[in-house]
Design an enzyme around this catalytic site. Structure first.
Site, short mmCIF file in Angstrom:
data_model
loop_
_atom_site.label_atom_id
_atom_site.label_comp_id
_atom_site.label_asym_id
_atom_site.label_seq_id
_atom_site.Cartn_x
_atom_site.Cartn_y
_atom_site.Cartn_z
CG ASP A 27 -4.49 -4.15 1.51
OD1 ASP A 27 -4.15 -3.62 0.43
OD2 ASP A 27 -5.11 -5.22 1.56
CG ASN A 75 3.32 -5.37 -3.69
OD1 ASN A 75 3.62 -4.83 -2.62
ND2 ASN A 75 2.12 -5.94 -3.86
#
Ligand code: FPP
Length: 248
Positions: A27, A75
């Site tokens: 991330d 996503n």
């Protein structure tokens, strides 16, 4: 193992308690780019480079398996341009890096529902899995269009179908049966999960497999997660007291 590598580790005796399997939630690519005044896609480019270095370091250390969360089922909700960029990046990287990964003895495996990915990407994925299937230096699982709940639903459906066909007795279903129906059937459960950029959540990643995994969260953005940062994570892991719920 080289003297230089040994010197970067806590100490020689602790080598034997290295994790066998490390999972990473990569991330912070976007925040890394923003902090530098760069477009988000530049963060992903740099993140891909960090992943390559992390894989190489795992191989050098003798860590058997690295599993990386590259693209989740959630996503797809990102801007179309970013999703397209990521799909193109995955494909380009596979074309560019396959030869070197094969030479380094990497066995690559993609986990997730690959069927809705662009056809040309699916072809590269299948090709790279086929070419590297007998390699054994390091196993590299890449989660793309992966979601743990979806994985479990899929496993339940497959198990139910076996029961319906009379090929499986419900009484014999145990934890191993479930594990064997997951994408990760070929890998042991992760010993260590690393999440970069500070968020304290699992984000639908390997929910079953992480049951007893040690979790390490760092504020460092993924593109900056270098060997020194990895060593820190390994040192933290080595200090943990893994009891698996027992009194030892
Ligand atoms: C998370 O950062 C990163 C991603 C969703 C993409 C990760 C992909 C790579 C590193 C490329 C990997 C390449 C291969 C071949 C597997 P973010 O965009 O969520 O960052 P933010 O939270 O700061 O916005």
């Amino acid at each position: 193992m080289t003297a230089q590598l040994l010197s970067t580790l806590p100490n020689k005796t602790e080598l034997k308690i290295l994790p066998r399997h490390v999972a990473v939630i990569m991330d912070g690519n976007g925040r890394w780019a923003k902090a530098k005044g760069l477009p988000r896609i530049e963060g992903h480019r740099r993140g891909a480079n960090t992943l390559k270095e992390t894989l190489r370091y795992c191989k050098d250390l003798g860590i058997e398996t690295l599993t990386a969360y590259a693209f989740s089922t959630e996503n797809w909700g990102r801007p179309h341009t970013e999703v397209s960029f990521l799909m193109a990046l995955f494909e380009k990287l596979l074309r560019k890096e396959l030869k070197e990964m094969h030479q380094e003895g990497v066995r690559i495996n993609f986990i997730g529902d690959l069927t809705i990915l662009p056809q040309s990407l699916q072809r590269e994925m299948q090709h790279s899995m086929e070419v590297t299937k007998n390699n054994n230096n390091v196993h590299f699982n890449v989660a793309i269009n992966y979601g743990s709940r979806h994985e479990m639903v899929k496993a339940c459906r497959a198990i139910s179908e076996k029961v319906r066909q009379g090929k499986l007795d419900p009484e014999t279903i145990d934890e191993d049966t479930i594990s064997n129906y997951l994408y990760t059937a070929a890998s042991p459960d992760p010993d260590l999960l690393i999440r970069t950029s500070g968020e304290m959540r699992l984000s639908n990643f390997l929910l079953w497999q992480l049951a007893y995994t040690e979790i390490y969260v760092t504020d460092i953005f993924w593109p900056d997660f270098d060997r020194q940062q990895f060593d820190r994570a390994l040192r933290a892991y080595q200090k943990r007291d893994r009891r698996y719920g027992k009194v030892l």
